[in-house]
Design a protein around this motif. Structure first.
Motif, PDB file in Angstrom:
ATOM      1  N   MET A 142       0.846  -1.180   0.000  1.00 29.17           N
ATOM      2  CA  MET A 142       0.000   0.000   0.000  1.00 29.17           C
ATOM      3  C   MET A 142       0.882   1.230   0.000  1.00 29.17           C
ATOM      4  O   MET A 142       1.964   1.240   0.552  1.00 29.17           O
ATOM      5  CB  MET A 142      -0.916  -0.021   1.205  1.00 29.17           C
ATOM      6  N   LEU A 143       0.383   2.279  -0.561  1.00 28.66           N
ATOM      7  CA  LEU A 143       1.144   3.502  -0.748  1.00 28.66           C
ATOM      8  C   LEU A 143       1.622   4.102   0.568  1.00 28.66           C
ATOM      9  O   LEU A 143       2.772   4.490   0.690  1.00 28.66           O
ATOM     10  CB  LEU A 143       0.282   4.511  -1.510  1.00 28.66           C
ATOM     11  N   THR A 144       0.780   4.171   1.597  1.00 23.05           N
ATOM     12  CA  THR A 144       1.167   4.781   2.863  1.00 23.05           C
ATOM     13  C   THR A 144       2.256   3.974   3.550  1.00 23.05           C
ATOM     14  O   THR A 144       3.259   4.522   3.986  1.00 23.05           O
ATOM     15  CB  THR A 144      -0.047   4.918   3.794  1.00 23.05           C
ATOM     16  N   THR A 145       2.079   2.675   3.668  1.00 22.53           N
ATOM     17  CA  THR A 145       3.102   1.860   4.323  1.00 22.53           C
ATOM     18  C   THR A 145       4.368   1.820   3.478  1.00 22.53           C
ATOM     19  O   THR A 145       5.467   1.716   4.008  1.00 22.53           O
ATOM     20  CB  THR A 145       2.604   0.424   4.576  1.00 22.53           C
ATOM     21  N   GLU A 146       4.208   1.958   2.204  1.00 21.44           N
ATOM     22  CA  GLU A 146       5.344   1.968   1.294  1.00 21.44           C
ATOM     23  C   GLU A 146       6.176   3.238   1.488  1.00 21.44           C
ATOM     24  O   GLU A 146       7.383   3.228   1.297  1.00 21.44           O
ATOM     25  CB  GLU A 146       4.792   1.907  -0.137  1.00 21.44           C
ATOM     26  N   ARG A 147       5.546   4.326   1.880  1.00 26.63           N
ATOM     27  CA  ARG A 147       6.205   5.622   1.946  1.00 26.63           C
ATOM     28  C   ARG A 147       6.238   6.264   3.335  1.00 26.63           C
ATOM     29  O   ARG A 147       6.646   7.394   3.468  1.00 26.63           O
ATOM     30  CB  ARG A 147       5.510   6.605   0.986  1.00 26.63           C
ATOM     31  N   PHE A 148       5.822   5.567   4.390  1.00 20.61           N
ATOM     32  CA  PHE A 148       5.787   6.137   5.729  1.00 20.61           C
ATOM     33  C   PHE A 148       7.168   6.597   6.163  1.00 20.61           C
ATOM     34  O   PHE A 148       8.164   5.905   5.955  1.00 20.61           O
ATOM     35  CB  PHE A 148       5.231   5.127   6.742  1.00 20.61           C
ATOM     36  N   ARG A 149       7.233   7.773   6.781  1.00 22.95           N
ATOM     37  CA  ARG A 149       8.489   8.336   7.263  1.00 22.95           C
ATOM     38  C   ARG A 149       8.414   8.505   8.777  1.00 22.95           C
ATOM     39  O   ARG A 149       7.476   9.085   9.290  1.00 22.95           O
ATOM     40  CB  ARG A 149       8.766   9.701   6.625  1.00 22.95           C
ATOM     41  N   VAL A 150       9.405   8.001   9.482  1.00 21.04           N
ATOM     42  CA  VAL A 150       9.461   8.090  10.938  1.00 21.04           C
ATOM     43  C   VAL A 150      10.204   9.360  11.329  1.00 21.04           C
ATOM     44  O   VAL A 150      11.184   9.743  10.697  1.00 21.04           O
ATOM     45  CB  VAL A 150      10.175   6.854  11.533  1.00 21.04           C
ATOM     46  N   ASN A 151       9.731  10.011  12.397  1.00 23.90           N
ATOM     47  CA  ASN A 151      10.362  11.207  12.916  1.00 23.90           C
ATOM     48  C   ASN A 151       9.980  11.326  14.383  1.00 23.90           C
ATOM     49  O   ASN A 151       8.941  10.821  14.795  1.00 23.90           O
ATOM     50  CB  ASN A 151       9.881  12.435  12.128  1.00 23.90           C
ATOM     51  N   ASP A 152      10.801  12.009  15.167  1.00 28.54           N
ATOM     52  CA  ASP A 152      10.492  12.216  16.582  1.00 28.54           C
ATOM     53  C   ASP A 152       9.242  13.076  16.761  1.00 28.54           C
ATOM     54  O   ASP A 152       8.517  12.922  17.721  1.00 28.54           O
ATOM     55  CB  ASP A 152      11.663  12.894  17.302  1.00 28.54           C
ATOM     56  N   ASP A 195       4.064  15.667  13.778  1.00 34.42           N
ATOM     57  CA  ASP A 195       3.685  16.565  12.687  1.00 34.42           C
ATOM     58  C   ASP A 195       4.687  16.480  11.545  1.00 34.42           C
ATOM     59  O   ASP A 195       4.315  16.444  10.377  1.00 34.42           O
ATOM     60  CB  ASP A 195       3.515  18.002  13.175  1.00 34.42           C
ATOM     61  N   ARG A 196       5.953  16.379  11.883  1.00 33.97           N
ATOM     62  CA  ARG A 196       6.987  16.272  10.852  1.00 33.97           C
ATOM     63  C   ARG A 196       6.903  14.920  10.140  1.00 33.97           C
ATOM     64  O   ARG A 196       7.077  14.835   8.929  1.00 33.97           O
ATOM     65  CB  ARG A 196       8.377  16.453  11.485  1.00 33.97           C
ATOM     66  N   ALA A 197       6.615  13.854  10.894  1.00 33.48           N
ATOM     67  CA  ALA A 197       6.469  12.527  10.291  1.00 33.48           C
ATOM     68  C   ALA A 197       5.314  12.518   9.293  1.00 33.48           C
ATOM     69  O   ALA A 197       5.438  11.967   8.199  1.00 33.48           O
ATOM     70  CB  ALA A 197       6.248  11.471  11.362  1.00 33.48           C
ATOM     71  N   ALA A 251       4.194  24.685   4.320  1.00 36.40           N
ATOM     72  CA  ALA A 251       5.551  25.212   4.152  1.00 36.40           C
ATOM     73  C   ALA A 251       5.970  26.180   5.268  1.00 36.40           C
ATOM     74  O   ALA A 251       7.120  26.116   5.725  1.00 36.40           O
ATOM     75  CB  ALA A 251       5.692  25.879   2.787  1.00 36.40           C
ATOM     76  N   PRO A 252       5.079  27.049   5.776  1.00 33.89           N
ATOM     77  CA  PRO A 252       5.487  27.963   6.857  1.00 33.89           C
ATOM     78  C   PRO A 252       5.938  27.262   8.138  1.00 33.89           C
ATOM     79  O   PRO A 252       6.615  27.870   8.962  1.00 33.89           O
ATOM     80  CB  PRO A 252       4.225  28.800   7.120  1.00 33.89           C
ATOM     81  N   LEU A 253       5.600  25.996   8.313  1.00 32.14           N
ATOM     82  CA  LEU A 253       6.006  25.276   9.519  1.00 32.14           C
ATOM     83  C   LEU A 253       7.521  25.243   9.693  1.00 32.14           C
ATOM     84  O   LEU A 253       8.025  25.152  10.806  1.00 32.14           O
ATOM     85  CB  LEU A 253       5.517  23.820   9.477  1.00 32.14           C
TER      86      LEU A 253
END
Length: 136
Positions: A1-11, A14-16, A68-70
């Protein structure tokens, strides 16, 4: 699946989420065909020019641009929450900040009242009523 294929981990959650959105959009820029996560050989899109996948990619791009302003050095928490409100078409995040601010303003008043009551009790015990109506 697209989401599990592209999930990004971050602390930071919101950034993840932001990074995952960018990765999915970039993946859809490369290919609009999305394989089915459970049924091998099947797809959940209708080919390389799937209208729904194109629309999803466009919406992701809009959301990414809105967020983008984040990442600006001068981004405040209030600005960031307004960006997320816009992405999700809600006022949930801004309202939560307002509630926190109201609670923060009310807290000193509650502490002030408690301190005042304590000071009043201390003053009352300092007065001697042994003089029969005359207080010194």
């Amino acid at each position: 699946m697209l989401t599990t294929e592209r999930f990004r981990v971050n602390d930071r959650e919101d950034r993840a989420l932001y990074d995952t959105m960018v990765a999915i959009r970039d993946r859809l820029n490369w290919d609009l065909v999305v394989t089915h996560p459970v049924t091998p050989g099947d797809t959940i899109t209708s080919g390389s020019d799937d209208a729904k996948a194109r629309r999803f990619r466009e919406k992701l791009t809009e959301a990414i641009d809105t967020l983008a302003p984040l990442f600006a050095a001068d981004c405040t928490r209030e600005k960031a929450l307004k960006c997320w409100d816009k992405v999700f078409a809600t006022t949930f995040f801004s309202e939560r900040l307002e509630e926190e601010q109201r609670a923060h303003v009310a807290a000193p008043a509650i502490i002030g009242s408690a301190a005042l009551l304590g000071a009043t009790a201390a003053a009352a015990s300092a007065v001697s009523s042994a003089g029969g109506g005359r207080h010194a």
